[in-house]
Every structure is written in C-alpha cells, then in structure tokens.
Design a protein around this motif. Structure first.
Motif, PDB file in Angstrom:
ATOM      1  N   ILE A 160       0.823  -1.206   0.000  1.00  0.00           N
ATOM      2  CA  ILE A 160       0.000   0.000   0.000  1.00  0.00           C
ATOM      3  C   ILE A 160       0.864   1.266   0.000  1.00  0.00           C
ATOM      4  O   ILE A 160       0.422   2.320  -0.420  1.00  0.00           O
ATOM      5  CB  ILE A 160      -0.998   0.002   1.180  1.00  0.00           C
ATOM      6  CG1 ILE A 160      -2.145   0.965   0.897  1.00  0.00           C
ATOM      7  CG2 ILE A 160      -0.302   0.313   2.496  1.00  0.00           C
ATOM      8  CD1 ILE A 160      -3.341   0.786   1.796  1.00  0.00           C
ATOM      9  N   GLU A 161       2.115   1.134   0.422  1.00  0.00           N
ATOM     10  CA  GLU A 161       3.044   2.263   0.444  1.00  0.00           C
ATOM     11  C   GLU A 161       4.100   2.194  -0.665  1.00  0.00           C
ATOM     12  O   GLU A 161       4.924   3.080  -0.781  1.00  0.00           O
ATOM     13  CB  GLU A 161       3.746   2.336   1.809  1.00  0.00           C
ATOM     14  CG  GLU A 161       2.807   2.509   2.980  1.00  0.00           C
ATOM     15  CD  GLU A 161       2.023   3.812   2.942  1.00  0.00           C
ATOM     16  OE1 GLU A 161       2.541   4.815   2.397  1.00  0.00           O
ATOM     17  OE2 GLU A 161       0.887   3.821   3.444  1.00  0.00           O
ATOM     18  N   ASP A 162       4.082   1.138  -1.459  1.00  0.00           N
ATOM     19  CA  ASP A 162       5.115   0.906  -2.465  1.00  0.00           C
ATOM     20  C   ASP A 162       4.718   1.552  -3.798  1.00  0.00           C
ATOM     21  O   ASP A 162       3.988   0.964  -4.599  1.00  0.00           O
ATOM     22  CB  ASP A 162       5.324  -0.597  -2.628  1.00  0.00           C
ATOM     23  CG  ASP A 162       6.487  -0.951  -3.535  1.00  0.00           C
ATOM     24  OD1 ASP A 162       6.923  -0.091  -4.343  1.00  0.00           O
ATOM     25  OD2 ASP A 162       6.962  -2.097  -3.459  1.00  0.00           O
ATOM     26  N   GLU A 163       5.227   2.760  -4.053  1.00  0.00           N
ATOM     27  CA  GLU A 163       4.840   3.484  -5.270  1.00  0.00           C
ATOM     28  C   GLU A 163       5.310   2.779  -6.534  1.00  0.00           C
ATOM     29  O   GLU A 163       4.644   2.854  -7.560  1.00  0.00           O
ATOM     30  CB  GLU A 163       5.328   4.929  -5.210  1.00  0.00           C
ATOM     31  CG  GLU A 163       4.530   5.731  -4.210  1.00  0.00           C
ATOM     32  CD  GLU A 163       4.684   7.221  -4.379  1.00  0.00           C
ATOM     33  OE1 GLU A 163       5.086   7.683  -5.471  1.00  0.00           O
ATOM     34  OE2 GLU A 163       4.394   7.920  -3.403  1.00  0.00           O
ATOM     35  N   LYS A 164       6.422   2.080  -6.477  1.00  0.00           N
ATOM     36  CA  LYS A 164       6.894   1.338  -7.648  1.00  0.00           C
ATOM     37  C   LYS A 164       5.873   0.248  -8.006  1.00  0.00           C
ATOM     38  O   LYS A 164       5.508   0.090  -9.166  1.00  0.00           O
ATOM     39  CB  LYS A 164       8.258   0.727  -7.373  1.00  0.00           C
ATOM     40  CG  LYS A 164       8.838  -0.007  -8.553  1.00  0.00           C
ATOM     41  CD  LYS A 164      10.226  -0.554  -8.242  1.00  0.00           C
ATOM     42  CE  LYS A 164      10.759  -1.330  -9.420  1.00  0.00           C
ATOM     43  NZ  LYS A 164      12.052  -1.944  -9.139  1.00  0.00           N
ATOM     44  N   PHE A 165       5.405  -0.484  -7.011  1.00  0.00           N
ATOM     45  CA  PHE A 165       4.387  -1.506  -7.238  1.00  0.00           C
ATOM     46  C   PHE A 165       3.117  -0.864  -7.781  1.00  0.00           C
ATOM     47  O   PHE A 165       2.538  -1.338  -8.758  1.00  0.00           O
ATOM     48  CB  PHE A 165       4.087  -2.263  -5.941  1.00  0.00           C
ATOM     49  CG  PHE A 165       2.905  -3.186  -6.048  1.00  0.00           C
ATOM     50  CD1 PHE A 165       3.040  -4.426  -6.645  1.00  0.00           C
ATOM     51  CD2 PHE A 165       1.662  -2.803  -5.576  1.00  0.00           C
ATOM     52  CE1 PHE A 165       1.954  -5.287  -6.758  1.00  0.00           C
ATOM     53  CE2 PHE A 165       0.569  -3.649  -5.683  1.00  0.00           C
ATOM     54  CZ  PHE A 165       0.713  -4.890  -6.277  1.00  0.00           C
ATOM     55  N   LEU A 166       2.666   0.222  -7.146  1.00  0.00           N
ATOM     56  CA  LEU A 166       1.426   0.882  -7.553  1.00  0.00           C
ATOM     57  C   LEU A 166       1.523   1.430  -8.974  1.00  0.00           C
ATOM     58  O   LEU A 166       0.589   1.306  -9.762  1.00  0.00           O
ATOM     59  CB  LEU A 166       1.071   1.998  -6.567  1.00  0.00           C
ATOM     60  CG  LEU A 166       0.759   1.534  -5.142  1.00  0.00           C
ATOM     61  CD1 LEU A 166       0.632   2.736  -4.210  1.00  0.00           C
ATOM     62  CD2 LEU A 166      -0.477   0.669  -5.096  1.00  0.00           C
ATOM     63  N   ASN A 167       2.670   2.022  -9.321  1.00  0.00           N
ATOM     64  CA  ASN A 167       2.859   2.510 -10.690  1.00  0.00           C
ATOM     65  C   ASN A 167       2.854   1.355 -11.687  1.00  0.00           C
ATOM     66  O   ASN A 167       2.334   1.472 -12.785  1.00  0.00           O
ATOM     67  CB  ASN A 167       4.156   3.313 -10.804  1.00  0.00           C
ATOM     68  CG  ASN A 167       3.984   4.733 -10.352  1.00  0.00           C
ATOM     69  OD1 ASN A 167       3.041   5.413 -10.748  1.00  0.00           O
ATOM     70  ND2 ASN A 167       4.889   5.201  -9.505  1.00  0.00           N
ATOM     71  N   GLY A 168       3.433   0.225 -11.290  1.00  0.00           N
ATOM     72  CA  GLY A 168       3.415  -0.953 -12.156  1.00  0.00           C
ATOM     73  C   GLY A 168       1.998  -1.445 -12.403  1.00  0.00           C
ATOM     74  O   GLY A 168       1.646  -1.839 -13.512  1.00  0.00           O
ATOM     75  N   VAL A 169       1.164  -1.409 -11.362  1.00  0.00           N
ATOM     76  CA  VAL A 169      -0.236  -1.811 -11.516  1.00  0.00           C
ATOM     77  C   VAL A 169      -0.925  -0.873 -12.496  1.00  0.00           C
ATOM     78  O   VAL A 169      -1.634  -1.316 -13.407  1.00  0.00           O
ATOM     79  CB  VAL A 169      -0.975  -1.827 -10.155  1.00  0.00           C
ATOM     80  CG1 VAL A 169      -2.471  -1.996 -10.350  1.00  0.00           C
ATOM     81  CG2 VAL A 169      -0.421  -2.932  -9.273  1.00  0.00           C
ATOM     82  N   LEU A 170      -0.715   0.420 -12.317  1.00  0.00           N
ATOM     83  CA  LEU A 170      -1.325   1.385 -13.240  1.00  0.00           C
ATOM     84  C   LEU A 170      -0.897   1.122 -14.673  1.00  0.00           C
ATOM     85  O   LEU A 170      -1.712   1.177 -15.592  1.00  0.00           O
ATOM     86  CB  LEU A 170      -0.959   2.815 -12.846  1.00  0.00           C
ATOM     87  CG  LEU A 170      -1.729   3.424 -11.688  1.00  0.00           C
ATOM     88  CD1 LEU A 170      -1.171   4.809 -11.355  1.00  0.00           C
ATOM     89  CD2 LEU A 170      -3.208   3.519 -11.985  1.00  0.00           C
ATOM     90  N   ASP A 171       0.372   0.827 -14.870  1.00  0.00           N
ATOM     91  CA  ASP A 171       0.871   0.568 -16.219  1.00  0.00           C
ATOM     92  C   ASP A 171       0.248  -0.698 -16.822  1.00  0.00           C
ATOM     93  O   ASP A 171      -0.106  -0.726 -17.990  1.00  0.00           O
ATOM     94  CB  ASP A 171       2.398   0.427 -16.215  1.00  0.00           C
ATOM     95  CG  ASP A 171       3.090   1.748 -15.927  1.00  0.00           C
ATOM     96  OD1 ASP A 171       2.453   2.810 -16.096  1.00  0.00           O
ATOM     97  OD2 ASP A 171       4.262   1.714 -15.514  1.00  0.00           O
ATOM     98  N   ARG A 172       0.120  -1.756 -16.017  1.00  0.00           N
ATOM     99  CA  ARG A 172      -0.396  -3.024 -16.534  1.00  0.00           C
ATOM    100  C   ARG A 172      -1.890  -3.005 -16.811  1.00  0.00           C
ATOM    101  O   ARG A 172      -2.355  -3.694 -17.707  1.00  0.00           O
ATOM    102  CB  ARG A 172      -0.055  -4.161 -15.581  1.00  0.00           C
ATOM    103  CG  ARG A 172       1.374  -4.648 -15.736  1.00  0.00           C
ATOM    104  CD  ARG A 172       1.666  -5.854 -14.887  1.00  0.00           C
ATOM    105  NE  ARG A 172       1.695  -5.570 -13.467  1.00  0.00           N
ATOM    106  CZ  ARG A 172       2.702  -4.959 -12.831  1.00  0.00           C
ATOM    107  NH1 ARG A 172       3.749  -4.568 -13.514  1.00  0.00           N
ATOM    108  NH2 ARG A 172       2.657  -4.757 -11.537  1.00  0.00           N
ATOM    109  N   VAL A 173      -2.649  -2.262 -16.039  1.00  0.00           N
ATOM    110  CA  VAL A 173      -4.097  -2.293 -16.229  1.00  0.00           C
ATOM    111  C   VAL A 173      -4.618  -1.100 -17.020  1.00  0.00           C
ATOM    112  O   VAL A 173      -5.810  -1.001 -17.258  1.00  0.00           O
ATOM    113  CB  VAL A 173      -4.874  -2.378 -14.886  1.00  0.00           C
ATOM    114  CG1 VAL A 173      -4.521  -3.642 -14.160  1.00  0.00           C
ATOM    115  CG2 VAL A 173      -4.660  -1.157 -14.046  1.00  0.00           C
ATOM    116  N   SER A 174      -3.725  -0.222 -17.421  1.00  0.00           N
ATOM    117  CA  SER A 174      -4.214   0.934 -18.174  1.00  0.00           C
ATOM    118  C   SER A 174      -4.850   0.453 -19.477  1.00  0.00           C
ATOM    119  O   SER A 174      -4.347  -0.414 -20.166  1.00  0.00           O
ATOM    120  CB  SER A 174      -3.092   1.932 -18.446  1.00  0.00           C
ATOM    121  OG  SER A 174      -2.116   1.359 -19.266  1.00  0.00           O
ATOM    122  N   SER A 175      -5.984   1.028 -19.741  1.00  0.00           N
ATOM    123  CA  SER A 175      -6.728   0.650 -20.934  1.00  0.00           C
ATOM    124  C   SER A 175      -6.785   1.846 -21.862  1.00  0.00           C
ATOM    125  O   SER A 175      -6.377   2.942 -21.520  1.00  0.00           O
ATOM    126  CB  SER A 175      -8.153   0.214 -20.559  1.00  0.00           C
ATOM    127  OG  SER A 175      -8.863   1.330 -20.071  1.00  0.00           O
TER     128      SER A 175
END
Length: 185
Positions: free
Chosen positions: A150-165
């Motif tokens: 929940i605090e890992d911005e690298k992980f969160l940015n990766g999620v945004l990149d993978r699910v961006s439509s």
C-alpha cells in the motif's frame, strides 16, 4: 449512543460511507470494545494513535487493514486478499493525479477517479493475482504483504501501467490536450 441499526454492519470498513467518528464507533463495535484505548490495544497501537485519527478526522488505509486483520483472525489466516487488493487500489487515483501533474496537466481529480472506478474490478483482480504470487515467493501473510504494497509506489505505478486501458489513456490525453489549449488562450 447510536442505535445498532444505524451502522452499516455488512459494509467493508474500507468503503465506509460515514464520517471518522462513525467509523471509529463501528470499529469498536466490531472489536467488542468501548473506549479508544481498548480499540488501540485491540489493534496493537498506542492510544494516542486513535486520538490523532480523531483530531485529523481521518483514519489511514493501512490502519483499517490492520484492524480488519485483527478483527477477522488474530493469526491473519482469515484476512481477505480481495479486501487487501481493494484497499490498495484506493491509493491509485491520487497516484494517477500526480502523473497528470508531472505531464503538465492540471485537471481536477475527477478524471483519475473516474478512470480507476471504471476499471476497478480489473485493477483489484490484478493486485490480488500479484499478491498471491508475492505471498508465496516472499513467505508473507496477506496482511503483511498488503501493509508493504500500500506504500510501495513502484508496485502501484506498475499496476497502473499493466491495467491501463485505452479509455484511461484517452482520458489522460484528452485532459492534457484540454489543459494545454486552455493555457494558450
């Protein structure tokens, strides 16, 4: 004291529609305690922590995760990966909003919130899938992993990149173009 019927008993605390005071009251009810000090003890936190939530009129998402873990199963075995993934996903709109700003756009928060909301199920599924893999790889409980992610911005940015439509990318592009046109006039 409020009547028990006023509480949204089945509602996940991460989606609580009431104010901070009602959320704290519901947390106490679910924990079976009466005071802020007892709630803090239940969660393994200092009493001043709960007092600070009251003063700030906000409870951090990580604290809600901690409470859910303590309330669901003291050993962490009953902690829902889906609940954790949904809570982590709630961080994404603000992260996306920050991306807008670094690209030169200054939109309101509506666009990132709408984009995440539109794709929430896919985002939660992606986070849960990754959590399942990471739990095994790193030998962590769902709760322990959620507190880290929940605090890992690298992980969160990766999620945004993978699910961006396309719709999310289109929203971002349209917003940046509109902002640039508005600056020129």
């Amino acid at each position: 004291m409020r009547d028990i019927s006023e509480y949204q008993t089945g509602q996940a605390l991460t989606e609580w529609s009431g104010d901070t005071a009602s959320l704290l009251a519901e947390m106490k009810r679910r924990a079976g305690v009466r005071t802020d000090q007892e709630l803090a003890r239940f969660m393994g936190a200092a009493q001043s922590t709960v007092s600070n939530w009251r003063k700030r009129d906000a409870i951090p998402e990580a604290a809600i995760l901690q409470f859910e873990k303590a309330a669901s199963d003291p050993d962490g075995n009953g902690f829902s990966r889906s609940l954790a993934a949904r809570t982590i996903a709630l961080r994404l709109p603000e992260l996306w909003f920050a991306r807008f700003q670094t690209k030169g756009a200054l939109p309101g928060r509506y666009v990132p919130y709408a984009a995440i909301s539109y794709n929430l199920n896919a985002i939660v599924a992606e986070i849960a899938r990754q959590m399942e893999s990471l739990e095994t790889t790193h030998n962590l409980s769902t709760h322990e992993l959620a507190m880290l992610l929940i605090e890992d911005e690298k992980f969160l940015n990766g999620v945004l990149d993978r699910v961006s439509s396309t719709s999310m990318s289109d929203m971002l592009t349209l917003e940046i173009d509109a902002e640039r046109r508005a600056r020129r006039t």
